[in-house]
Design an enzyme around this catalytic site. Structure first.
Site, PDB file in Angstrom:
ATOM      1  CB  SER A   1      -0.610  -0.269   1.266  1.00 37.45           C
ATOM      2  OG  SER A   1      -1.861   1.153   1.562  1.00 37.45           O
TER       3      SER A   1
ATOM      4  CE1 TYR B   1      -6.011   5.433  -2.130  1.00 35.12           C
ATOM      5  CE2 TYR B   1      -4.295   5.011  -0.610  1.00 35.12           C
ATOM      6  CZ  TYR B   1      -5.472   4.794  -1.002  1.00 35.12           C
ATOM      7  OH  TYR B   1      -6.858   3.783  -0.131  1.00 35.12           O
TER       8      TYR B   1
ATOM      9  CB  THR C   1      -5.974   3.286  -5.430  1.00 37.50           C
ATOM     10  OG1 THR C   1      -6.129   1.569  -5.646  1.00 37.50           O
ATOM     11  CG2 THR C   1      -7.564   3.271  -4.492  1.00 37.50           C
TER      12      THR C   1
ATOM     13  CE  LYS D   1      -7.576  -2.585  -4.562  1.00 38.93           C
ATOM     14  NZ  LYS D   1      -7.823  -1.783  -3.876  1.00 38.93           N
TER      15      LYS D   1
ATOM     16  CG  HIS E   1     -11.005   1.917  -1.367  1.00 36.01           C
ATOM     17  ND1 HIS E   1     -10.572   2.007  -2.342  1.00 36.01           N
ATOM     18  CD2 HIS E   1     -10.865   1.107  -0.689  1.00 36.01           C
ATOM     19  CE1 HIS E   1      -9.380   2.297  -1.227  1.00 36.01           C
ATOM     20  NE2 HIS E   1      -9.406   1.758   0.330  1.00 36.01           N
TER      21      HIS E   1
END
Length: 364
Positions: free
Chosen positions: A108, A131, A157, A229, A253
């Site tokens: 992440s 992100y 994402t 994603k 998510h």
């Protein structure tokens, strides 16, 4: 002495006992009414498996490839944030467990261990989840660090222009730890008097102007393959394919963003059909059993991501717990394949499952 867990749901109970309520809630809750959170799991239960008899299943081969990288089974560890809230060794423990099981891990963007710490902890194939912040330079630095440290793909994402409303975090006034990857780049310190400081931090940093044309910007800063994603519709799948991305992850998510979005498994087949085999489709959302993995593969996913169960294993028993969760899911998938007459992953086909839609069609 307490009995060892026999499935991943029992690891969730152990995690609940081990974690402070604030952290347990952070990992488990969904957005608002948590309708989608429940549906992610319940929708799997409405899909029946249709086994084939008298097939030679004396040897089961679960191995497959994800973006060309060989892996021991058709699932990988989903990008989940803040592992040190679950265990002091954080993402490093998760990475070591994944490597020991020959399983790909997605790290992440909001990890509590640095890219460099995870990379140096063990030799394995890893992807990096991204992100995009208003300060694009911060996102660019993290992408380039991931590429420099041997990560093999970027997972963008796309479903988070803002943070979903997670009411337990607001009630608990959830406080996130410092994100070591952002040290020297960006401060996470924000006023959280009105609720979760995660929500306040996301509001200050997430780039809500991110759109399809920005895929070109991302391509300009990395040579790694890019997966998107958060795709839940055929229309978005077609756009992603036309832009030439390397893959799609069907995901809501973990039901943490938009409540009443569809359960991921209910739209997987729509996305697979829209893509038409041009690029791989991965799946994320609600996986708790080997049978769930089997069902997603039958509906067209090339591989499946597993998120919360890994966190539960980490919280309960550290690196060993993550390894046991992976092993449990492998064992369950292997048994499901054997009982369904599928000696290899390629043998799992659409005819091996019956969905609600199939049953409705039969009645017409």
């Amino acid at each position: 002495m307490a009995a060892e867990p026999v499935n991943v749901n029992e690891f969730q109970e152990l995690a609940k006992q081990a974690l402070p309520k604030m952290y347990y809630d952070f990992y488990t809750v969904g957005a608002e009414d948590q309708h989608t959170l429940r549906e992610n799991v319940e929708a799997f239960r409405r899909i029946a498996i249709q086994p084939r008899m008298l097939v030679d299943v004396s040897r089961i081969d679960m191995s497959t490839t994800i973006l060309g990288y060989k892996t021991s089974a058709p699932f990988m560890i989903a990008p989940t944030s803040l592992h040190k809230l679950a265990h002091p060794e954080g993402e490093v423990a998760t990475a070591k467990a994944a490597a020991a099981c020959n399983t790909i891990m997605a790290l992440s963007f909001t990890s509590t261990c640095t890219v460099e710490e995870v990379s140096s902890s063990c030799n394995a194939v890893r992807f990096f989840q991204l992100y995009v912040y208003k300060r694009r330079d911060v996102s660019a630095v993290l992408v380039q660090r991931a590429e420099r440290n041997g990560f093999k793909a970027i997972i963008l994402t796309a479903d988070s222009p803002r943070l979903g409303r997670r009411e337990a975090d607001i009630t608990n006034k959830m406080i996130a730890p410092q994100l070591k990857n952002l040290e020297g780049l960006l401060s996470i310190d924000v006023d959280s008097d009105k609720g979760s400081n995660l929500e306040a931090f996301a509001s200050r940093t997430f780039d809500s102007s991110l759109c399809w044309k920005d895929i070109e910007w991302l391509r300009s800063i990395t040579s790694l393959p890019i997966l998107i994603k958060g795709v839940l519709t055929g229309e978005d799948a077609i756009k992603a394919t036309e832009l030439g991305v390397s893959g799609i992850v069907v995901s809501n998510h973990g039901a943490r963003q938009l409540d009443y979005a569809p359960a991921s498994i209910t739209v997987l087949e729509e996305v697979v059909h829209a893509v038409g085999g041009k690029i791989p489709v991965l799946f994320d959302g609600g996986v708790r059993r080997g049978t769930d993995i089997f069902k997603a593969l039958a509906l067209g996913a090339q591989a499946v991501m597993v998120g919360r169960p890994v966190i539960y294993g980490l919280a309960a028993k550290g690196e060993y717990g993550v390894r046991r969760v992976i092993e449990m899911l492998k064992d369950e998938l292997e048994l499901t394949m054997a009982l369904s007459g599928c000696p290899t992953v390629k043998d799992i086909t659409r005819s091996h499952v019956r969905t609600e839609h199939d049953r409705l069609q039969c009645r017409l």
